[in-house]
Design a protein around this motif. Structure first.
Motif, mmCIF file in Angstrom:
data_model
loop_
_atom_site.group_PDB
_atom_site.id
_atom_site.type_symbol
_atom_site.label_atom_id
_atom_site.label_comp_id
_atom_site.label_asym_id
_atom_site.label_seq_id
_atom_site.Cartn_x
_atom_site.Cartn_y
_atom_site.Cartn_z
ATOM 1 N N THR A 83 0.659 -1.444 0.056
ATOM 2 C CA THR A 83 0.061 0.089 -0.118
ATOM 3 C C THR A 83 0.921 1.355 -0.085
ATOM 4 O O THR A 83 0.432 2.066 -0.737
ATOM 5 C CB THR A 83 -0.903 -0.117 1.234
ATOM 6 O OG1 THR A 83 -1.771 -1.116 1.130
ATOM 7 C CG2 THR A 83 -1.828 1.081 1.215
ATOM 8 N N ASP A 114 -8.646 -9.673 4.441
ATOM 9 C CA ASP A 114 -8.946 -8.396 5.198
ATOM 10 C C ASP A 114 -7.666 -7.445 4.739
ATOM 11 O O ASP A 114 -8.169 -6.240 4.906
ATOM 12 C CB ASP A 114 -8.940 -8.612 6.849
ATOM 13 C CG ASP A 114 -10.105 -9.292 7.049
ATOM 14 O OD1 ASP A 114 -11.367 -9.024 6.354
ATOM 15 O OD2 ASP A 114 -10.202 -9.939 8.085
ATOM 16 N N ARG A 117 -8.652 -5.939 1.618
ATOM 17 C CA ARG A 117 -9.887 -4.861 1.601
ATOM 18 C C ARG A 117 -9.092 -3.516 2.185
ATOM 19 O O ARG A 117 -9.487 -2.464 1.712
ATOM 20 C CB ARG A 117 -10.608 -5.319 2.853
ATOM 21 C CG ARG A 117 -11.740 -6.527 2.355
ATOM 22 C CD ARG A 117 -12.571 -6.989 3.585
ATOM 23 N NE ARG A 117 -13.577 -7.915 2.960
ATOM 24 C CZ ARG A 117 -13.513 -9.069 3.082
ATOM 25 N NH1 ARG A 117 -12.226 -9.558 3.962
ATOM 26 N NH2 ARG A 117 -14.327 -10.080 2.967
ATOM 27 N N THR A 118 -8.328 -3.636 3.138
ATOM 28 C CA THR A 118 -7.841 -2.441 3.599
ATOM 29 C C THR A 118 -6.697 -1.849 2.591
ATOM 30 O O THR A 118 -6.934 -0.505 2.462
ATOM 31 C CB THR A 118 -6.835 -3.029 5.051
ATOM 32 O OG1 THR A 118 -7.450 -3.343 5.888
ATOM 33 C CG2 THR A 118 -5.998 -1.754 5.450
ATOM 34 N N ARG A 121 -9.375 -0.015 0.398
ATOM 35 C CA ARG A 121 -10.054 1.215 0.944
ATOM 36 C C ARG A 121 -9.222 2.279 1.359
ATOM 37 O O ARG A 121 -9.277 3.538 0.857
ATOM 38 C CB ARG A 121 -10.564 0.517 2.289
ATOM 39 C CG ARG A 121 -11.835 -0.430 2.270
ATOM 40 C CD ARG A 121 -12.254 -0.865 3.278
ATOM 41 N NE ARG A 121 -13.297 -1.975 3.409
ATOM 42 C CZ ARG A 121 -13.634 -2.929 4.305
ATOM 43 N NH1 ARG A 121 -12.791 -3.022 5.091
ATOM 44 N NH2 ARG A 121 -14.615 -3.386 4.123
ATOM 45 N N THR A 122 -7.907 1.976 1.486
ATOM 46 C CA THR A 122 -6.808 3.121 1.804
ATOM 47 C C THR A 122 -6.513 3.897 0.663
ATOM 48 O O THR A 122 -6.257 5.043 0.565
ATOM 49 C CB THR A 122 -5.506 2.649 2.356
ATOM 50 O OG1 THR A 122 -5.751 1.940 3.461
ATOM 51 C CG2 THR A 122 -4.480 3.482 2.712
ATOM 52 N N ALA A 124 -8.541 4.239 -2.139
ATOM 53 C CA ALA A 124 -9.694 5.095 -2.419
ATOM 54 C C ALA A 124 -9.887 6.102 -1.368
ATOM 55 O O ALA A 124 -9.974 7.248 -2.203
ATOM 56 C CB ALA A 124 -10.896 4.143 -2.399
ATOM 57 N N GLN A 125 -9.443 6.092 -0.366
ATOM 58 C CA GLN A 125 -9.694 7.124 0.742
ATOM 59 C C GLN A 125 -8.433 8.169 0.635
ATOM 60 O O GLN A 125 -8.856 9.464 0.767
ATOM 61 C CB GLN A 125 -9.630 6.586 2.165
ATOM 62 C CG GLN A 125 -10.852 5.894 2.357
ATOM 63 C CD GLN A 125 -10.405 5.172 3.870
ATOM 64 O OE1 GLN A 125 -9.424 5.202 4.396
ATOM 65 N NE2 GLN A 125 -11.188 4.298 4.330
ATOM 66 N N GLU A 151 -18.309 -6.502 -2.601
ATOM 67 C CA GLU A 151 -18.249 -5.783 -1.092
ATOM 68 C C GLU A 151 -17.864 -4.393 -1.270
ATOM 69 O O GLU A 151 -18.263 -3.220 -0.956
ATOM 70 C CB GLU A 151 -17.596 -6.595 -0.148
ATOM 71 C CG GLU A 151 -17.445 -5.862 1.014
ATOM 72 C CD GLU A 151 -16.631 -6.652 2.057
ATOM 73 O OE1 GLU A 151 -16.124 -6.187 2.978
ATOM 74 O OE2 GLU A 151 -16.467 -7.965 1.811
ATOM 75 N N LEU A 152 -16.591 -4.325 -1.972
ATOM 76 C CA LEU A 152 -15.840 -2.999 -2.244
ATOM 77 C C LEU A 152 -16.570 -2.136 -3.267
ATOM 78 O O LEU A 152 -16.509 -0.827 -3.229
ATOM 79 C CB LEU A 152 -14.651 -3.255 -2.799
ATOM 80 C CG LEU A 152 -13.615 -4.026 -1.692
ATOM 81 C CD1 LEU A 152 -12.151 -4.408 -2.058
ATOM 82 C CD2 LEU A 152 -13.433 -3.146 -0.304
ATOM 83 N N GLU A 155 -19.357 -0.364 -1.399
ATOM 84 C CA GLU A 155 -19.064 0.622 -0.391
ATOM 85 C C GLU A 155 -18.642 1.851 -1.110
ATOM 86 O O GLU A 155 -18.523 2.911 -0.448
ATOM 87 C CB GLU A 155 -17.660 0.065 0.190
ATOM 88 C CG GLU A 155 -17.839 -1.062 1.362
ATOM 89 C CD GLU A 155 -16.840 -1.418 1.982
ATOM 90 O OE1 GLU A 155 -15.620 -0.713 1.893
ATOM 91 O OE2 GLU A 155 -16.661 -2.587 2.876
ATOM 92 N N VAL A 157 -15.744 2.017 -2.806
ATOM 93 C CA VAL A 157 -14.301 1.917 -2.894
ATOM 94 C C VAL A 157 -13.816 1.695 -4.390
ATOM 95 O O VAL A 157 -12.868 2.302 -4.573
ATOM 96 C CB VAL A 157 -13.997 0.821 -2.023
ATOM 97 C CG1 VAL A 157 -12.281 0.728 -2.244
ATOM 98 C CG2 VAL A 157 -14.073 1.040 -0.589
#
Length: 301
Positions: A83, A114, A117-118, A121-122, A124-125, A151-152, A155, A157
């Motif tokens: 990441t 998991d 996912r993180t 999500r990171t 995208a944020q 799922e993403l 959200e 994402v």
């Protein structure tokens, strides 16, 4: 940003000294846009992103985004192991004017769902641009499940998926399960008509560098419901796709495929030099001649 149509992963022409050949890259971009593509994807597998330095990546981004000037969206691959490294590539892509980002799951490290996912999500944020997941288990060694992708997507994402997994069942599950606007793009050059028929939105074809008009025609026929014409064009492209195999067992599959795309672009007069990045094995004269025959049979020479 919902994308559809033909979005080729742009090859990265190089000079004999292994620098980015920006003049050839500009000609290639014009060749693709004139061929009717709907967007461009730079710094993907067909761009030899794994072989490029960070400085070369920036040169590619600046050259393509600057030359396109908003004519079509430009997606930037931000592919890297973890990441923090991806976020740095995302910052550079945003500065260069990219329209969206394409990221794989983390690799080299052994990850858990998991953590994947993180990861997404990171990005995208923090990146501030739409994120498209790139499912490439042959290189990443992790398969993005349909459940995780959906799922993403739910959200917000992920804006879309480039599916190069070869898992048609998984692709269909994503198509059937999506609820919000979400671009599903196949990365397979040879089953585009099937993917579009099941509801995919478009294709990201490496072979589209060589014959963008062919993929644009295939997509047009499918969009109009003329599936017989779409199948005929797909079958012509399947025969042309044989160029990626001319290297046989003499080199890696990546070297053979990328070398074939570049050799074909050189034979068509689009790029100056067909060289591929080290340590890839180059095609020999006999192999290039075979590519020329396949191009002629496809009506491209």
């Amino acid at each position: 940003m919902s994308l559809s149509g033909v979005i080729p992963p742009v090859c990265t022409p190089m000079t004999p000294e292994y620098d980015v050949d920006t003049a050839s890259l500009v000609r290639l971009v014009d060749h693709l846009i004139d061929g009717g593509v709907d967007a461009l994807f730079v710094l993907g597998s067909s761009s030899e992103v794994a072989y490029l330095t960070d400085a070369q990546r920036r040169t590619v981004l600046d050259t393509v985004a600057g030359h396109v000037g908003g004519q079509v969206p430009v997606l930037a691959g931000v592919i890297d192991m973890t990441t923090p490294r991806v976020l740095e590539h995302a910052r550079v892509a945003a500065e260069a004017g990219a329209s969206g980002l394409v990221a794989t799951a983390p690799f080299y490290t052994r990850t858990h769902p998991d953590e994947i996912r993180t990861h997404f999500r990171t990005i995208a944020q923090r990146a501030g641009l739409p994120v498209y997941a790139y499912d490439l288990p042959v290189s990443v060694h992790t398969k993005l499940s349909a459940g995780l992708v959906l799922e993403l997507a739910a959200e917000g994402v992920l804006a879309g998926l480039k599916d190069s997994s070869g898992d048609d069942g998984g692709l269909r599950a994503v198509v059937m399960g999506r609820e919000a606007p979400f671009s599903v793009l196949t990365g397979s050059e040879v089953t585009v008509d099937s993917a579009l028929w099941m509801g995919a939105d478009g294709v990201v074809p490496g072979l589209g560098n060589v014959d963008p008009q062919g993929y644009a025609e295939l997509y047009r026929c499918a969009s109009q419901g003329d599936w017989e014409a779409a199948r005929a064009e797909q079958e012509r492209l399947v025969r042309l796709f044989e160029i990626v195999h001319v290297g046989g067992g003499r080199m890696g599959g990546s070297s053979s495929g990328l070398g074939a795309f570049k050799a074909a672009l050189h034979l068509r007069g689009v790029i100056d030099c067909p060289i591929t990045a080290l340590p890839q094995i180059p095609l020999n004269e006999d192999e290039v001649a075979r590519i020329g025959k396949l191009l002629a049979a496809a009506g491209l020479l």
